[in-house]
Design a protein around this motif. Structure first.
Motif, PDB file in Angstrom:
ATOM      1  N   ASP A   1       4.452   0.915   9.111  1.00  0.00           N
ATOM      2  CA  ASP A   1       5.835   0.720   8.869  1.00  0.00           C
ATOM      3  C   ASP A   1       6.314   0.928   7.234  1.00  0.00           C
ATOM      4  O   ASP A   1       5.404   0.219   6.482  1.00  0.00           O
ATOM      5  CB  ASP A   1       5.962  -0.950   9.229  1.00  0.00           C
ATOM      6  N   TYR A   2       7.464   1.524   7.189  1.00  0.00           N
ATOM      7  CA  TYR A   2       7.951   1.660   5.618  1.00  0.00           C
ATOM      8  C   TYR A   2       8.215   0.555   5.197  1.00  0.00           C
ATOM      9  O   TYR A   2       9.276  -0.417   5.761  1.00  0.00           O
ATOM     10  CB  TYR A   2       8.769   2.817   5.703  1.00  0.00           C
ATOM     11  N   TRP A   3       7.938  -0.039   3.757  1.00  0.00           N
ATOM     12  CA  TRP A   3       8.516  -0.877   2.917  1.00  0.00           C
ATOM     13  C   TRP A   3       8.961  -0.233   1.605  1.00  0.00           C
ATOM     14  O   TRP A   3       8.323   0.058   0.939  1.00  0.00           O
ATOM     15  CB  TRP A   3       7.167  -2.042   2.640  1.00  0.00           C
ATOM     16  N   LEU A   4      10.214  -0.284   1.588  1.00  0.00           N
ATOM     17  CA  LEU A   4      10.874   0.455   0.556  1.00  0.00           C
ATOM     18  C   LEU A   4      12.408  -0.021   0.095  1.00  0.00           C
ATOM     19  O   LEU A   4      12.868  -0.924   1.022  1.00  0.00           O
ATOM     20  CB  LEU A   4      11.408   2.086   1.187  1.00  0.00           C
TER      21      LEU A   4
ATOM     22  N   PHE B   1      17.763   7.087 -10.499  1.00  0.00           N
ATOM     23  CA  PHE B   1      18.149   8.432  -9.866  1.00  0.00           C
ATOM     24  C   PHE B   1      17.138   8.871  -8.570  1.00  0.00           C
ATOM     25  O   PHE B   1      17.656   9.122  -7.406  1.00  0.00           O
ATOM     26  CB  PHE B   1      18.244   9.770 -10.711  1.00  0.00           C
ATOM     27  N   ASP B   2      15.805   8.729  -8.814  1.00  0.00           N
ATOM     28  CA  ASP B   2      14.997   9.216  -7.868  1.00  0.00           C
ATOM     29  C   ASP B   2      13.806   8.230  -7.371  1.00  0.00           C
ATOM     30  O   ASP B   2      12.715   8.806  -7.272  1.00  0.00           O
ATOM     31  CB  ASP B   2      14.448  10.642  -8.461  1.00  0.00           C
ATOM     32  N   ALA B   3      14.289   7.000  -7.618  1.00  0.00           N
ATOM     33  CA  ALA B   3      12.973   5.964  -7.144  1.00  0.00           C
ATOM     34  C   ALA B   3      12.817   6.064  -5.923  1.00  0.00           C
ATOM     35  O   ALA B   3      13.556   6.406  -4.980  1.00  0.00           O
ATOM     36  CB  ALA B   3      13.777   4.552  -7.883  1.00  0.00           C
ATOM     37  N   ALA B   4      11.579   5.428  -5.574  1.00  0.00           N
ATOM     38  CA  ALA B   4      11.168   5.562  -4.012  1.00  0.00           C
ATOM     39  C   ALA B   4      11.900   4.484  -3.379  1.00  0.00           C
ATOM     40  O   ALA B   4      12.283   3.395  -3.608  1.00  0.00           O
ATOM     41  CB  ALA B   4       9.563   5.005  -4.150  1.00  0.00           C
ATOM     42  N   SER B   5      12.348   5.020  -2.225  1.00  0.00           N
ATOM     43  CA  SER B   5      13.420   4.185  -1.407  1.00  0.00           C
ATOM     44  C   SER B   5      13.570   4.829   0.022  1.00  0.00           C
ATOM     45  O   SER B   5      12.896   5.977   0.136  1.00  0.00           O
ATOM     46  CB  SER B   5      14.861   4.181  -2.154  1.00  0.00           C
ATOM     47  N   ASP B   6      14.057   4.343   0.721  1.00  0.00           N
ATOM     48  CA  ASP B   6      14.367   4.623   2.024  1.00  0.00           C
ATOM     49  C   ASP B   6      15.485   5.888   2.202  1.00  0.00           C
ATOM     50  O   ASP B   6      15.570   6.699   3.128  1.00  0.00           O
ATOM     51  CB  ASP B   6      14.900   4.000   3.202  1.00  0.00           C
ATOM     52  N   ARG B   7      15.894   6.325   0.819  1.00  0.00           N
ATOM     53  CA  ARG B   7      16.860   7.461   0.779  1.00  0.00           C
ATOM     54  C   ARG B   7      15.977   8.911   1.143  1.00  0.00           C
ATOM     55  O   ARG B   7      16.447   9.771   1.561  1.00  0.00           O
ATOM     56  CB  ARG B   7      16.991   7.623  -0.738  1.00  0.00           C
TER      57      ARG B   7
ATOM     58  N   SER C   1       0.840  -1.288  -0.133  1.00  0.00           N
ATOM     59  CA  SER C   1       0.040   0.058   0.053  1.00  0.00           C
ATOM     60  C   SER C   1       0.926   1.252   0.003  1.00  0.00           C
ATOM     61  O   SER C   1       1.465   1.790   0.945  1.00  0.00           O
ATOM     62  CB  SER C   1      -0.845  -0.052   1.134  1.00  0.00           C
ATOM     63  N   GLY C   2       1.366   1.777  -1.185  1.00  0.00           N
ATOM     64  CA  GLY C   2       2.076   3.007  -1.327  1.00  0.00           C
ATOM     65  C   GLY C   2       3.552   2.525  -0.805  1.00  0.00           C
ATOM     66  O   GLY C   2       4.134   1.598  -1.275  1.00  0.00           O
ATOM     67  N   THR C   3       3.755   3.342   0.483  1.00  0.00           N
ATOM     68  CA  THR C   3       5.150   2.920   0.986  1.00  0.00           C
ATOM     69  C   THR C   3       5.019   2.196   2.128  1.00  0.00           C
ATOM     70  O   THR C   3       5.925   2.005   2.700  1.00  0.00           O
ATOM     71  CB  THR C   3       5.769   4.562   1.376  1.00  0.00           C
ATOM     72  N   LYS C   4       4.061   1.471   2.251  1.00  0.00           N
ATOM     73  CA  LYS C   4       3.782   0.772   3.481  1.00  0.00           C
ATOM     74  C   LYS C   4       3.709  -0.977   2.717  1.00  0.00           C
ATOM     75  O   LYS C   4       3.146  -1.024   1.520  1.00  0.00           O
ATOM     76  CB  LYS C   4       2.827   0.983   4.301  1.00  0.00           C
TER      77      LYS C   4
ATOM     78  N   LYS D   1      16.821  -4.197  -3.463  1.00  0.00           N
ATOM     79  CA  LYS D   1      16.187  -5.176  -2.499  1.00  0.00           C
ATOM     80  C   LYS D   1      15.381  -4.102  -1.478  1.00  0.00           C
ATOM     81  O   LYS D   1      15.533  -3.057  -1.377  1.00  0.00           O
ATOM     82  CB  LYS D   1      17.246  -5.681  -1.559  1.00  0.00           C
ATOM     83  N   TYR D   2      14.031  -4.720  -1.183  1.00  0.00           N
ATOM     84  CA  TYR D   2      13.022  -3.882  -0.482  1.00  0.00           C
ATOM     85  C   TYR D   2      13.352  -4.563   1.248  1.00  0.00           C
ATOM     86  O   TYR D   2      13.647  -5.483   1.410  1.00  0.00           O
ATOM     87  CB  TYR D   2      11.605  -4.448  -0.871  1.00  0.00           C
ATOM     88  N   HIS D   3      13.146  -3.546   2.006  1.00  0.00           N
ATOM     89  CA  HIS D   3      13.072  -3.887   3.428  1.00  0.00           C
ATOM     90  C   HIS D   3      12.210  -2.983   4.140  1.00  0.00           C
ATOM     91  O   HIS D   3      11.802  -2.026   3.712  1.00  0.00           O
ATOM     92  CB  HIS D   3      14.569  -4.076   4.017  1.00  0.00           C
ATOM     93  N   PHE D   4      11.779  -3.499   5.392  1.00  0.00           N
ATOM     94  CA  PHE D   4      11.209  -2.543   6.380  1.00  0.00           C
ATOM     95  C   PHE D   4      12.053  -1.504   6.882  1.00  0.00           C
ATOM     96  O   PHE D   4      13.219  -2.157   7.369  1.00  0.00           O
ATOM     97  CB  PHE D   4      10.379  -3.427   7.435  1.00  0.00           C
TER      98      PHE D   4
END
Length: 275
Positions: free
Chosen positions: A58-61, A191-197, A45-48, A107-110
Protein backbone atom coordinates in the motif's frame (compact mmCIF):
# COMPACT_ATOMS: atom_id res chain seq x y z
CA UNK A 1 -0.39 -13.83 1.65
CA UNK A 2 -3.36 -15.49 0.04
CA UNK A 3 -4.86 -15.71 -3.41
CA UNK A 4 -6.42 -17.76 -6.15
CA UNK A 5 -4.73 -19.18 -9.23
CA UNK A 6 -6.60 -20.68 -12.18
CA UNK A 7 -4.94 -22.53 -15.05
CA UNK A 8 -7.04 -23.78 -17.95
CA UNK A 9 -6.04 -25.34 -21.23
CA UNK A 10 -7.53 -27.31 -24.07
CA UNK A 11 -8.30 -27.54 -27.77
CA UNK A 12 -10.89 -25.03 -28.93
CA UNK A 13 -10.93 -26.51 -32.45
CA UNK A 14 -9.64 -29.97 -33.30
CA UNK A 15 -9.93 -31.07 -36.92
CA UNK A 16 -7.89 -33.21 -39.28
CA UNK A 17 -5.86 -30.36 -40.79
CA UNK A 18 -6.47 -27.56 -38.27
CA UNK A 19 -6.08 -27.29 -34.50
CA UNK A 20 -6.43 -24.38 -32.07
CA UNK A 21 -5.02 -24.90 -28.59
CA UNK A 22 -5.66 -22.30 -25.89
CA UNK A 23 -4.04 -21.98 -22.45
CA UNK A 24 -5.14 -19.34 -19.95
CA UNK A 25 -4.01 -18.62 -16.41
CA UNK A 26 -5.15 -15.96 -13.97
CA UNK A 27 -4.00 -15.13 -10.44
CA UNK A 28 -5.01 -12.89 -7.57
CA UNK A 29 -2.96 -11.96 -4.51
CA UNK A 30 -4.00 -10.50 -1.17
CA UNK A 31 -1.34 -9.31 1.27
CA UNK A 32 -1.88 -8.06 4.83
CA UNK A 33 0.40 -7.32 7.78
CA UNK A 34 -0.98 -9.27 10.73
CA UNK A 35 1.54 -8.18 13.37
CA UNK A 36 4.12 -5.43 13.86
CA UNK A 37 6.80 -5.17 16.57
CA UNK A 38 5.37 -3.70 19.78
CA UNK A 39 8.22 -1.19 20.03
CA UNK A 40 7.88 -0.12 16.36
CA UNK A 41 4.24 -0.41 15.24
CA UNK A 42 4.73 1.79 12.15
CA UNK A 43 7.61 1.84 9.67
CA UNK A 44 8.12 3.99 6.59
CA UNK A 45 9.70 1.96 3.79
CA UNK A 46 10.23 4.08 0.67
CA UNK A 47 6.83 4.74 -0.88
CA UNK A 48 5.09 2.40 1.60
CA UNK A 49 4.06 2.53 5.26
CA UNK A 50 4.10 -0.73 7.16
CA UNK A 51 1.34 -0.93 9.74
CA UNK A 52 -0.84 -3.71 11.08
CA UNK A 53 -3.95 -4.29 9.00
CA UNK A 54 -2.48 -2.79 5.81
CA UNK A 55 -0.50 -4.37 2.98
CA UNK A 56 3.25 -4.00 2.50
CA UNK A 57 2.31 -2.89 -1.03
CA UNK A 58 0.00 0.00 0.00
CA UNK A 59 1.38 3.41 -1.00
CA UNK A 60 1.94 6.07 1.67
CA UNK A 61 2.53 9.37 -0.11
CA UNK A 62 1.92 13.09 0.02
CA UNK A 63 -1.59 14.04 -1.10
CA UNK A 64 -1.17 15.95 -4.37
CA UNK A 65 -3.92 18.43 -5.26
CA UNK A 66 -2.77 20.00 -8.50
CA UNK A 67 -1.75 23.38 -9.87
CA UNK A 68 -3.18 26.76 -8.92
CA UNK A 69 -4.29 28.25 -12.28
CA UNK A 70 -3.77 31.81 -10.98
CA UNK A 71 0.01 31.54 -10.43
CA UNK A 72 1.06 27.98 -11.38
CA UNK A 73 2.00 26.98 -7.82
CA UNK A 74 2.23 23.28 -6.92
CA UNK A 75 -0.40 22.51 -4.28
CA UNK A 76 -0.78 19.67 -1.80
CA UNK A 77 -3.50 19.04 0.77
CA UNK A 78 -2.36 20.67 4.01
CA UNK A 79 -1.69 18.78 7.20
CA UNK A 80 -2.08 22.02 9.18
CA UNK A 81 -4.70 24.34 7.71
CA UNK A 82 -3.45 27.39 9.60
CA UNK A 83 0.28 27.14 8.83
CA UNK A 84 2.15 29.60 6.63
CA UNK A 85 1.69 28.97 2.90
CA UNK A 86 -1.86 27.64 3.30
CA UNK A 87 -4.39 28.46 0.58
CA UNK A 88 -8.14 27.96 0.92
CA UNK A 89 -9.76 26.93 -2.36
CA UNK A 90 -13.48 26.09 -2.81
CA UNK A 91 -14.23 22.50 -3.78
CA UNK A 92 -17.05 21.01 -5.82
CA UNK A 93 -18.94 19.94 -2.68
CA UNK A 94 -19.49 23.53 -1.60
CA UNK A 95 -16.76 23.42 1.04
CA UNK A 96 -13.18 24.62 1.14
CA UNK A 97 -9.95 22.65 0.71
CA UNK A 98 -6.95 23.61 2.83
CA UNK A 99 -3.96 23.45 0.51
CA UNK A 100 -0.30 24.26 0.96
CA UNK A 101 2.68 25.33 -1.09
CA UNK A 102 5.02 24.07 1.67
CA UNK A 103 6.29 20.55 1.17
CA UNK A 104 6.81 20.24 4.94
CA UNK A 105 3.09 20.81 5.53
CA UNK A 106 1.88 18.38 2.84
CA UNK A 107 -0.41 15.71 4.23
CA UNK A 108 0.45 12.02 3.80
CA UNK A 109 -2.19 9.37 3.14
CA UNK A 110 -2.65 5.81 1.88
CA UNK A 111 -3.38 5.81 -1.84
CA UNK A 112 -3.80 2.58 -3.79
CA UNK A 113 -1.73 -0.58 -3.94
CA UNK A 114 0.92 -2.08 -6.18
CA UNK A 115 -0.99 -5.37 -6.16
CA UNK A 116 -3.09 -5.82 -9.33
CA UNK A 117 -6.65 -7.09 -9.28
CA UNK A 118 -5.76 -9.84 -11.73
CA UNK A 119 -2.69 -10.96 -13.65
CA UNK A 120 -1.65 -13.90 -15.81
CA UNK A 121 -1.12 -15.00 -19.37
CA UNK A 122 -2.80 -16.31 -22.51
CA UNK A 123 -1.11 -18.68 -24.96
CA UNK A 124 -2.55 -19.61 -28.36
CA UNK A 125 -1.24 -22.22 -30.76
CA UNK A 126 -2.75 -22.53 -34.24
CA UNK A 127 -1.72 -25.49 -36.39
CA UNK A 128 -2.64 -25.98 -40.05
CA UNK A 129 -1.12 -29.05 -41.61
CA UNK A 130 2.67 -28.54 -41.23
CA UNK A 131 2.51 -24.87 -40.18
CA UNK A 132 2.16 -23.75 -36.55
CA UNK A 133 1.74 -20.25 -35.07
CA UNK A 134 2.22 -19.70 -31.34
CA UNK A 135 1.93 -16.44 -29.40
CA UNK A 136 2.09 -15.72 -25.70
CA UNK A 137 0.52 -12.63 -24.10
CA UNK A 138 0.98 -11.50 -20.49
CA UNK A 139 -1.56 -9.20 -18.88
CA UNK A 140 -2.24 -7.30 -15.69
CA UNK A 141 -5.43 -5.56 -14.63
CA UNK A 142 -5.52 -2.95 -11.88
CA UNK A 143 -2.99 -1.89 -9.28
CA UNK A 144 -0.81 1.21 -9.42
CA UNK A 145 2.81 1.98 -10.25
CA UNK A 146 4.86 4.72 -8.63
CA UNK A 147 6.63 5.96 -11.76
CA UNK A 148 9.66 7.55 -10.14
CA UNK A 149 11.61 7.39 -13.41
CA UNK A 150 9.00 9.68 -14.99
CA UNK A 151 8.91 11.91 -11.92
CA UNK A 152 12.69 12.36 -12.08
CA UNK A 153 12.29 13.77 -15.61
CA UNK A 154 9.61 16.23 -14.48
CA UNK A 155 11.87 18.43 -12.34
CA UNK A 156 11.92 22.22 -12.12
CA UNK A 157 14.96 22.54 -14.36
CA UNK A 158 18.65 21.89 -13.82
CA UNK A 159 21.26 22.84 -16.41
CA UNK A 160 22.43 19.80 -18.36
CA UNK A 161 19.62 17.50 -17.13
CA UNK A 162 17.10 15.74 -19.34
CA UNK A 163 13.41 16.58 -19.15
CA UNK A 164 10.32 14.65 -20.21
CA UNK A 165 8.37 16.19 -23.09
CA UNK A 166 5.36 16.56 -20.74
CA UNK A 167 7.20 19.49 -19.18
CA UNK A 168 5.93 21.46 -22.19
CA UNK A 169 2.48 21.26 -20.56
CA UNK A 170 3.67 23.37 -17.62
CA UNK A 171 1.83 26.45 -16.37
CA UNK A 172 3.04 29.59 -18.15
CA UNK A 173 0.34 32.25 -17.64
CA UNK A 174 -2.64 32.98 -15.37
CA UNK A 175 -5.66 30.90 -16.30
CA UNK A 176 -3.72 27.89 -17.62
CA UNK A 177 -5.37 24.60 -16.58
CA UNK A 178 -2.64 22.00 -16.26
CA UNK A 179 -1.22 19.41 -13.88
CA UNK A 180 2.39 20.62 -14.35
CA UNK A 181 3.42 23.57 -12.11
CA UNK A 182 5.37 26.60 -13.25
CA UNK A 183 9.13 26.09 -13.57
CA UNK A 184 11.45 28.06 -11.32
CA UNK A 185 14.97 27.22 -10.33
CA UNK A 186 14.38 27.34 -6.58
CA UNK A 187 11.26 25.17 -6.50
CA UNK A 188 12.80 21.72 -6.89
CA UNK A 189 11.42 20.31 -3.63
CA UNK A 190 7.82 21.41 -4.07
CA UNK A 191 7.83 20.81 -7.84
CA UNK A 192 8.79 17.13 -8.03
CA UNK A 193 8.45 15.80 -4.47
CA UNK A 194 7.39 12.21 -3.90
CA UNK A 195 3.60 12.17 -3.89
CA UNK A 196 0.61 10.37 -5.38
CA UNK A 197 1.08 12.66 -8.39
CA UNK A 198 3.42 9.99 -9.77
CA UNK A 199 1.03 7.08 -9.32
CA UNK A 200 -0.36 5.64 -12.53
CA UNK A 201 -2.52 2.70 -13.56
CA UNK A 202 -0.41 -0.49 -13.62
CA UNK A 203 -2.57 -2.36 -16.15
CA UNK A 204 -0.65 -3.63 -19.17
CA UNK A 205 -0.60 -6.08 -22.06
CA UNK A 206 2.71 -7.61 -23.03
CA UNK A 207 3.06 -9.55 -26.28
CA UNK A 208 5.82 -11.76 -24.91
CA UNK A 209 6.56 -13.98 -27.89
CA UNK A 210 5.41 -14.98 -31.38
CA UNK A 211 6.76 -18.05 -33.18
CA UNK A 212 5.94 -19.36 -36.65
CA UNK A 213 7.23 -22.85 -37.41
CA UNK A 214 7.10 -25.29 -40.32
CA UNK A 215 7.32 -29.03 -39.77
CA UNK A 216 9.69 -30.47 -42.36
CA UNK A 217 8.15 -33.15 -44.59
CA UNK A 218 8.90 -36.78 -43.83
CA UNK A 219 10.21 -37.28 -47.35
CA UNK A 220 12.88 -34.65 -46.80
CA UNK A 221 13.73 -35.93 -43.32
CA UNK A 222 14.06 -39.45 -44.69
CA UNK A 223 16.77 -38.38 -47.10
CA UNK A 224 18.97 -37.22 -44.22
CA UNK A 225 17.80 -40.06 -41.94
CA UNK A 226 16.28 -37.68 -39.37
CA UNK A 227 13.37 -38.55 -37.06
CA UNK A 228 11.77 -35.11 -37.23
CA UNK A 229 12.62 -31.46 -37.70
CA UNK A 230 11.23 -27.99 -38.19
CA UNK A 231 12.15 -24.52 -39.38
CA UNK A 232 11.06 -21.55 -37.29
CA UNK A 233 11.15 -17.77 -37.04
CA UNK A 234 10.15 -15.88 -33.95
CA UNK A 235 10.30 -12.78 -31.84
CA UNK A 236 10.43 -12.16 -28.08
CA UNK A 237 9.38 -9.02 -26.19
CA UNK A 238 7.36 -7.91 -29.20
CA UNK A 239 5.42 -5.05 -27.59
CA UNK A 240 4.49 -3.74 -24.15
CA UNK A 241 1.36 -1.62 -23.93
CA UNK A 242 0.95 0.33 -20.68
CA UNK A 243 -0.65 3.55 -19.48
CA UNK A 244 2.51 5.59 -20.15
CA UNK A 245 4.61 4.97 -23.23
CA UNK A 246 7.96 3.46 -22.29
CA UNK A 247 6.92 2.51 -18.75
CA UNK A 248 7.92 -1.05 -17.86
CA UNK A 249 5.43 -2.25 -15.25
CA UNK A 250 7.27 -5.56 -14.86
CA UNK A 251 10.32 -4.01 -13.17
CA UNK A 252 9.17 -4.73 -9.64
CA UNK A 253 6.16 -6.34 -7.99
CA UNK A 254 6.49 -3.61 -5.36
CA UNK A 255 5.34 -1.14 -8.02
CA UNK A 256 8.31 1.17 -8.46
CA UNK A 257 10.30 2.11 -11.56
CA UNK A 258 13.93 3.07 -12.06
CA UNK A 259 16.35 3.83 -14.89
CA UNK A 260 16.86 0.34 -16.28
CA UNK A 261 16.76 -0.98 -19.81
CA UNK A 262 13.47 -2.45 -20.97
CA UNK A 263 13.66 -6.07 -22.23
CA UNK A 264 15.24 -6.07 -25.69
CA UNK A 265 13.21 -7.22 -28.65
CA UNK A 266 14.80 -10.39 -30.04
CA UNK A 267 14.33 -11.83 -33.54
CA UNK A 268 15.35 -15.44 -34.12
CA UNK A 269 15.33 -18.02 -36.91
CA UNK A 270 16.58 -21.56 -36.91
CA UNK A 271 16.23 -25.22 -37.80
CA UNK A 272 15.73 -28.07 -35.32
CA UNK A 273 16.53 -31.57 -36.51
CA UNK A 274 16.35 -34.72 -34.37
CA UNK A 275 18.18 -37.83 -35.55
Amino acid sequence: NSGIEIDLGGDIIRKRDFNWELKVNASTVKNVITKMPDDNPEQISGTKKLVEGRSIYDYWLRDWYGVDPSDGAALYYAQNGTAAGTRLIPNKNGGVDSLTTSINNAKYHFEGSAIPDLFGGVENTFTFKNVSLNFLVQYQIGGKVYDGAYGALMHAGTYGSALHKDILKRWTKPGDITNVPRMQNNATGIFDAASDRWLIDASFINIRSITLSYQLPKTLLGKIKAADGNFYIGSENVALISKRKGMNVNQSFAGTTSNVYTPARILTAGININF
